[in-house]
Design a protein around this motif. Sequence first.
Motif, short mmCIF file in Angstrom:
data_model
loop_
_atom_site.label_atom_id
_atom_site.label_comp_id
_atom_site.label_asym_id
_atom_site.label_seq_id
_atom_site.Cartn_x
_atom_site.Cartn_y
_atom_site.Cartn_z
N ASN A 74 0.81 -1.42 -0.04
CA ASN A 74 0.21 0.03 -0.04
C ASN A 74 0.79 1.25 0.21
O ASN A 74 0.53 2.32 0.75
CB ASN A 74 -0.94 -0.18 1.12
CG ASN A 74 -2.02 0.79 0.85
OD1 ASN A 74 -2.51 1.18 -0.19
ND2 ASN A 74 -2.63 1.59 2.23
N GLY A 75 1.99 1.14 -0.68
CA GLY A 75 2.81 2.36 -0.89
C GLY A 75 2.96 2.80 -2.32
O GLY A 75 2.23 2.30 -3.26
N LEU A 76 3.99 3.54 -2.58
CA LEU A 76 4.36 4.19 -3.90
C LEU A 76 6.08 3.73 -4.08
O LEU A 76 6.70 3.78 -3.36
CB LEU A 76 4.45 5.59 -3.75
CG LEU A 76 3.00 6.43 -3.88
CD1 LEU A 76 3.10 7.82 -3.65
CD2 LEU A 76 2.03 6.02 -4.95
N PHE A 77 6.24 3.49 -5.36
CA PHE A 77 7.25 3.28 -5.94
C PHE A 77 7.45 4.15 -6.94
O PHE A 77 6.74 4.26 -7.97
CB PHE A 77 7.65 1.91 -6.79
CG PHE A 77 8.75 1.52 -7.29
CD1 PHE A 77 9.82 1.13 -6.37
CD2 PHE A 77 9.19 1.79 -8.69
CE1 PHE A 77 11.10 0.97 -7.13
CE2 PHE A 77 10.19 1.56 -9.33
CZ PHE A 77 11.37 1.14 -8.36
N LEU A 78 8.55 5.25 -6.92
CA LEU A 78 8.47 6.15 -7.88
C LEU A 78 9.98 6.33 -8.58
O LEU A 78 11.05 6.17 -7.77
CB LEU A 78 8.46 7.81 -7.12
CG LEU A 78 7.05 7.98 -6.07
CD1 LEU A 78 7.15 9.10 -5.47
CD2 LEU A 78 5.84 8.00 -7.15
N VAL A 79 10.17 6.64 -9.47
CA VAL A 79 11.15 6.72 -10.46
C VAL A 79 11.60 8.41 -10.81
O VAL A 79 10.80 8.81 -11.29
CB VAL A 79 11.46 5.86 -11.72
CG1 VAL A 79 12.56 5.73 -12.45
CG2 VAL A 79 10.87 4.46 -11.16
#
Length: 129
Positions: A74-79
């Motif tokens: 329930n999180g974010l993976f940001l590039v």
Amino acid sequence: MKFSVDKHEKYVAIRLDENRLTADNTPGLKSEFILLNAEGYCNIVLDLSMVSDCDDSQDLSCLLVGDRLCKKANGLFLVTGVTECIAKLLEMSSIDQSLNIVGNLDEAEDLIFMEEIEKELLGSFDQEN
């Protein structure tokens, strides 16, 4: 594989300190995503600003591992820091459709904090009802 990890309360930032993304260094990156996720980090920011080349789009699929782990938690993976060469490969392989790509670390941090505030507000709303 050379990279730096900067841990914060709400997220962890990883900067790949190599100019190429290859079959030699992507397994280490996947392992780092898994380790950080196991430590409880559900928000991961990957900075690719030092990476100017990639052997092929298959090597970029390691980013999907980080994305899946973060979504499952329930999180974010940001590039961030995506160079033109990497952007073209992401687009050709349609991996860009699955990832959250932002301009810089500040934008990533803002997005994570907005998402965390939204979760807290929704959580308090759910408790009232």
